[in-house]
Design an enzyme around this catalytic site. Structure first.
Site, PDB file in Angstrom:
ATOM      1  N   SER B 149       0.793  -1.235   0.000  1.00 47.87           N
ATOM      2  CA  SER B 149       0.000   0.000   0.000  1.00 47.87           C
ATOM      3  C   SER B 149       0.824   1.283   0.000  1.00 47.87           C
ATOM      4  CB  SER B 149      -0.958  -0.001   1.197  1.00 47.87           C
ATOM      5  OG  SER B 149      -1.947  -0.980   0.993  1.00 47.87           O
ATOM      6  N   VAL B 150       2.143   1.163   0.045  1.00 50.66           N
ATOM      7  CA  VAL B 150       2.962   2.349  -0.253  1.00 50.66           C
ATOM      8  C   VAL B 150       2.615   2.845  -1.663  1.00 50.66           C
ATOM      9  CG1 VAL B 150       5.339   3.110  -0.753  1.00 50.66           C
ATOM     10  CG2 VAL B 150       4.836   1.846   1.358  1.00 50.66           C
TER      11      VAL B 150
END
Lengths: 436, 436
Positions: B149-150
């Site tokens: 999810s970066v």
């Protein structure tokens, strides 16, 4: 699923007959057709690997430029070292060189042949310089394209390097390197017979035969195979199931069977402890100073598809060909051993090799031979080729100091139907350059 | 199939509880475990995406370094322009910096935390120089790693750039950009609410609930879905099915729902005419002078997985963080507009933002907020983060002139269980560097 398997099959060697009334190259430029365009693309313009739609003509004209967007792949790093440099001195007159296609009485210009052959990108090099470069459809100068069976020649080059380095012994039997194959038809073939595709194994690539071995082989290597599939889990498990042809001897006859290439890559991996993508990276791509990483399509066990799964940049492919033409050197660097290049370029031209090749099914390629996964023309120029379905090619002409690198996406798979428009065209350009 | 969907779900946000008796980081180094090793790998060491085995701990410790070998992907080109340069001046004392994990009364060193957190690679930068760099497991300095999810923060950065350039209006309604969503719960949300994940839509990422929307979303985007699947064909068709939460208003509460990121990427694509991979390449990766191409996992329609599908090199991620810390500049080049960086770093720190965030389910992150797909700590250093499951992080601390880039593969998915060992560690290193 069936169509996907079909793709895998077609991607190997292809034997489709002539088909009529296909749209032209201009009509089927990917940007014009609009596949995968839009956010999201419409359903009729969406291509899938899982149902095979991505490789139906003309959709394949898009897909050959986007293979990694359909399949798992492994990177072939070009590294961070010094990149090769190629000078460009374009000679537009090359486009006007005329030739007569085989089985035709009408001449055609080289430039006209590019459309007729659905060329996606082509580079002609002469004396180390780019003298002709076109991207008529889809492919961008910084893009990658499927090499199809040109991949085989990369596998053969890796094996030739290992032989040159004394790490691989071509006279040894397969079973000495791969004990898992002791009960297979390959066991008592020599490594050289594998490299030359003269193993006498029961393996048909006849797509019209539902029992042809190509189907089982393709499913074994397909990540989209059904969840309830219980056959061989990868290319190498499939190889263990291949039987010897009854009443036949290894070495007798050339037979274009992609399984030989998978086996050769397996042998090379056993010798080096590396997968094929890493070998091509470390032994060719990094020393060449390729400008772009390439990649290999991989099977459900992460094994690179040695027979047809390499994707690379066109200029990088031209530079690779130029390095081969120069005895393994480019920009003053020895990229691969000269002995490996000579082994490929001149080691398969004996009468015995020609006789073995003549037993294959290539009546148009009179006097040719097949050696170390390369096609040897044995013409007066000493030309040799890497060839892949739908028109992929590297044509190296030592006498004319010429290299041609070509990516294409014709509706024909087999080169049998592409050669009439390309081999005489390459020969004509070679003559032009020789006499320039 | 089920396990694959589970992966897709876990890769998004994760909410696994604490698990006991997992093998240690040292015991689960991929080379030690031997996944996908050998030619071919043994069946018990072979990992598949189609059955989800590739993302079970500890196998995921291999897979996070090899995502493209499991999925179709689209390249994020770094181009052929000038590459950034980062100086290195290592300070081994950073490894000895001590901190007290949350909910603990025992101190730990920063270096000890790397093992406890199953770190695959970490870089600490201070005043523009690399002062600490370790690759404890699997990841190579020239490798790529899943950002999980970066990735969302990259999507948020693209949107912030488009706002800064006047091409995207955050106060406009979603339906003005995406008419296809007129009947969905998103229609009347503003673009800013999408960027801040305050849309009031019915979408659960509760993996314990078989009817949670996360499952339908994951199948829509999964290339390995069953052949007889007839639901939404891609991420965007799925978004059209999302309903509004009854008795709720957009903007009221932060709710971490990955669908917002897919929608934001869709809006950006409509504005630019490019897919996300091409936007990240052209607007960030090439101007940054990244050393390595990255890539995005793509769905069955070739749409990049904006919420969790980006894979990139660790040094490139550190350079990206350093560029953010420097108002969008690196090596004297303005990579992205300073106004976009300020919009991200300081635009979400009002009391209203904090109150909205407090309605989310992050009791440990007191005083934080979420803005433009970034996590804002609102601490005295003005630190902000990009965060992904299994421990991926970019931590930017303007006051300490520090950037931390970290890839990891813990057995926990959710950062809720990773934060206690990492946030106080980052803060302690920041204090050390501030006072150095």
């Amino acid at each position: 699923m069936k169509a996907t398997v079909l793709f895998s099959a077609l991607a190997l060697a292809g034997s489709l007959g002539f088909a009529q009334n296909y749209p032209t190259a201009e009509q089927t430029v990917p940007d014009v057709m609009g596949w995968m365009k839009g956010f999201p693309p419409s359903q009729e313009k969406t291509l899938h690997a899982s149902d095979g739609s991505f490789f139906e003509f003309p959709a394949l004209r898009y897909s050959v430029n986007h293979m990694r967007e359909f399949f798992p792949t492994r990177n072939v790093s070009s590294g961070n070292g010094k990149k090769y440099q190629l000078k460009t001195k374009l000679d537009p007159a090359i486009g006007n060189v005329t030739f007569t296609p085989w089985d035709s009485d009408k001449t055609m210009t080289f430039e006209e042949s590019l459309g007729a052959n659905y060329t996606d990108g082509i580079i002609v090099m002469h004396k180390g310089k780019i003298v002709y470069e076109k991207y008529p459809a889809g492919l961008k100068p910084d893009g990658l394209h499927a090499a199809m069976s040109v991949s085989k020649s990369f596998t053969g080059t890796i094996a030739s390097i290992l032989v040159a380095e004394g790490k691989l012994e071509p006279s040894k039997k397969v079973v000495e390197y791969i004990p898992e194959l002791k009960d297979s038809g390959f066991a008592d073939a020599t490594v050289q017979e594998v490299m030359d595709m003269t193993t006498a194994v029961k393996y048909s690539e006849d797509y019209n035969n539902p029992n042809a071995e190509i189907w089982a082989y393709s499913v074994a290597g397909n990540v989209f195979r059904p969840a309830d599939y219980t056959g061989p889990q990868n290319y190498y498990e499939y190889l263990a199931t291949v039987k010897k042809l009854p009443d036949s001897e290894h070495g007798d006859a050339f037979g274009y069977r992609t399984v030989n290439t998978e086996l050769l890559a397996w042998i090379c991996s056993r010798v080096t402890g590396q997968g094929l993508a890493d070998m091509v990276s470390g032994m060719i791509w990094k020393p060449l100073g390729a400008h772009y990483d390439g990649y290999y399509q991989v099977d459900p066990s992460g094994i690179a598809f040695a027979g047809g799964g390499f994707d690379l940049n066109l200029r990088d492919m031209a530079a690779f060909g130029e390095m081969m033409r120069n005895g393994g050197r480019l920009n003053g660097r020895q990229v691969i051993p000269e002995i490996a290049v000579n082994y490929i370029a001149t080691g398969g031209s004996s009468d015995e090799y020609k006789a073995t090749f003549a037993k294959g099914d290539y009546p148009k390629l009179q006097g040719w031979s097949y050696h170390n996964m390369w096609w040897i023309t044995n013409n007066s120029h000493g030309a040799y080729m890497a060839r892949g379905v739908h028109g992929q090619a590297i044509y190296i002409d030592p006498a004319a100091q010429m290299v041609i690198a070509r990516f294409a996406s014709t509706y024909y798979a087999s080169n049998k139907y592409i050669d009439p428009l390309s081999i005489p065209a390459y020969e004509a350009v070679a003559e032009y350059l020789l006499n320039k």
